[in-house]
Design a protein around this motif. Sequence first.
Motif, mmCIF file in Angstrom:
data_model
loop_
_atom_site.group_PDB
_atom_site.id
_atom_site.type_symbol
_atom_site.label_atom_id
_atom_site.label_comp_id
_atom_site.label_asym_id
_atom_site.label_seq_id
_atom_site.Cartn_x
_atom_site.Cartn_y
_atom_site.Cartn_z
ATOM 1 N N GLU A 49 21.350 0.977 -18.301
ATOM 2 C CA GLU A 49 20.444 1.560 -19.286
ATOM 3 C C GLU A 49 19.902 0.442 -20.167
ATOM 4 O O GLU A 49 20.647 -0.424 -20.622
ATOM 5 C CB GLU A 49 21.194 2.582 -20.137
ATOM 6 C CG GLU A 49 20.355 3.223 -21.206
ATOM 7 C CD GLU A 49 21.149 4.216 -22.025
ATOM 8 O OE1 GLU A 49 20.790 5.401 -21.990
ATOM 9 O OE2 GLU A 49 22.127 3.807 -22.673
ATOM 10 N N PHE A 50 18.604 0.477 -20.397
ATOM 11 C CA PHE A 50 17.946 -0.510 -21.248
ATOM 12 C C PHE A 50 17.432 0.196 -22.482
ATOM 13 O O PHE A 50 16.712 1.192 -22.388
ATOM 14 C CB PHE A 50 16.784 -1.178 -20.508
ATOM 15 C CG PHE A 50 17.220 -1.881 -19.258
ATOM 16 C CD1 PHE A 50 17.720 -3.178 -19.322
ATOM 17 C CD2 PHE A 50 17.147 -1.256 -18.028
ATOM 18 C CE1 PHE A 50 18.133 -3.828 -18.181
ATOM 19 C CE2 PHE A 50 17.565 -1.901 -16.880
ATOM 20 C CZ PHE A 50 18.059 -3.193 -16.950
ATOM 21 N N LEU A 51 17.815 -0.326 -23.644
ATOM 22 C CA LEU A 51 17.344 0.225 -24.911
ATOM 23 C C LEU A 51 16.468 -0.809 -25.599
ATOM 24 O O LEU A 51 16.847 -1.974 -25.717
ATOM 25 C CB LEU A 51 18.519 0.573 -25.828
ATOM 26 C CG LEU A 51 19.547 1.566 -25.299
ATOM 27 C CD1 LEU A 51 20.676 1.734 -26.308
ATOM 28 C CD2 LEU A 51 18.913 2.910 -24.979
ATOM 29 N N ILE A 52 15.294 -0.380 -26.029
ATOM 30 C CA ILE A 52 14.407 -1.230 -26.816
ATOM 31 C C ILE A 52 14.394 -0.653 -28.222
ATOM 32 O O ILE A 52 13.985 0.489 -28.419
ATOM 33 C CB ILE A 52 12.985 -1.269 -26.230
ATOM 34 C CG1 ILE A 52 13.003 -1.846 -24.817
ATOM 35 C CG2 ILE A 52 12.055 -2.085 -27.139
ATOM 36 C CD1 ILE A 52 11.675 -1.789 -24.104
ATOM 37 N N ASN A 53 14.889 -1.446 -29.164
ATOM 38 C CA ASN A 53 15.033 -0.985 -30.547
ATOM 39 C C ASN A 53 15.772 0.345 -30.619
ATOM 40 O O ASN A 53 15.400 1.242 -31.354
ATOM 41 C CB ASN A 53 13.671 -0.900 -31.247
ATOM 42 C CG ASN A 53 13.023 -2.254 -31.394
ATOM 43 O OD1 ASN A 53 13.692 -3.281 -31.403
ATOM 44 N ND2 ASN A 53 11.711 -2.273 -31.502
ATOM 45 N N GLY A 54 16.817 0.472 -29.798
ATOM 46 C CA GLY A 54 17.679 1.645 -29.816
ATOM 47 C C GLY A 54 17.185 2.827 -29.017
ATOM 48 O O GLY A 54 17.863 3.849 -28.942
ATOM 49 N N LYS A 55 16.009 2.741 -28.395
ATOM 50 C CA LYS A 55 15.460 3.866 -27.619
ATOM 51 C C LYS A 55 15.466 3.534 -26.138
ATOM 52 O O LYS A 55 15.180 2.406 -25.739
ATOM 53 C CB LYS A 55 14.040 4.194 -28.075
ATOM 54 C CG LYS A 55 13.983 4.737 -29.484
ATOM 55 C CD LYS A 55 12.588 5.176 -29.822
ATOM 56 C CE LYS A 55 12.576 5.748 -31.235
ATOM 57 N NZ LYS A 55 11.247 6.179 -31.621
ATOM 58 N N ASN A 56 15.753 4.530 -25.327
ATOM 59 C CA ASN A 56 15.823 4.359 -23.887
ATOM 60 C C ASN A 56 14.461 3.910 -23.351
ATOM 61 O O ASN A 56 13.467 4.626 -23.476
ATOM 62 C CB ASN A 56 16.248 5.686 -23.239
ATOM 63 C CG ASN A 56 16.489 5.557 -21.767
ATOM 64 O OD1 ASN A 56 15.668 5.042 -21.027
ATOM 65 N ND2 ASN A 56 17.633 6.048 -21.321
ATOM 66 N N ALA A 57 14.419 2.730 -22.755
ATOM 67 C CA ALA A 57 13.163 2.169 -22.256
ATOM 68 C C ALA A 57 12.587 3.005 -21.121
ATOM 69 O O ALA A 57 11.360 3.130 -21.004
ATOM 70 C CB ALA A 57 13.375 0.726 -21.796
#
Length: 144
Positions: A49-57
């Motif tokens: 799982e990749f999060l960008i600024n805490g959100k799922n990319a």
Amino acid sequence: KVSENKENLEISYLCNCSSEYFAERLKNARREDIKTGVTSVGPHRDDIEFLINGKNARLFGSQGQKRSVALTLKLSEAEILKLKTGEETVALLDDVMSELDPVRQNYVLNHIKNWQVFITCCDPSNILNLSSGKVFTMKNGVLS
């Protein structure tokens, strides 16, 4: 660096099953797995799982952000290979520029140092900000 530190990327390994329940889950799935010809339990079903600024990319990221995640993984992989082998990397980046904003394009064009980098793109304007290097054009099978 790809986003000029405006975005924070977090990576999490999502395990399909813990080792203590693995044998039990395999046993419970065996009949269905034999019927379908597919093993439904195991590490091949794990995910990242990749999060960008805490959100799922995957769910909330733009196409450019998703492409940036993939690019960041490739650049990181190349860095690890360099550390392990001591050799500089050759990068082949096919159509990597098409969905990147100008900040990210600039990073790809001008901040990957000490590597041989081959970038293909269809839009000549994508390389206008290239500060060094060579540009080759392929037209009708002829390289110029």
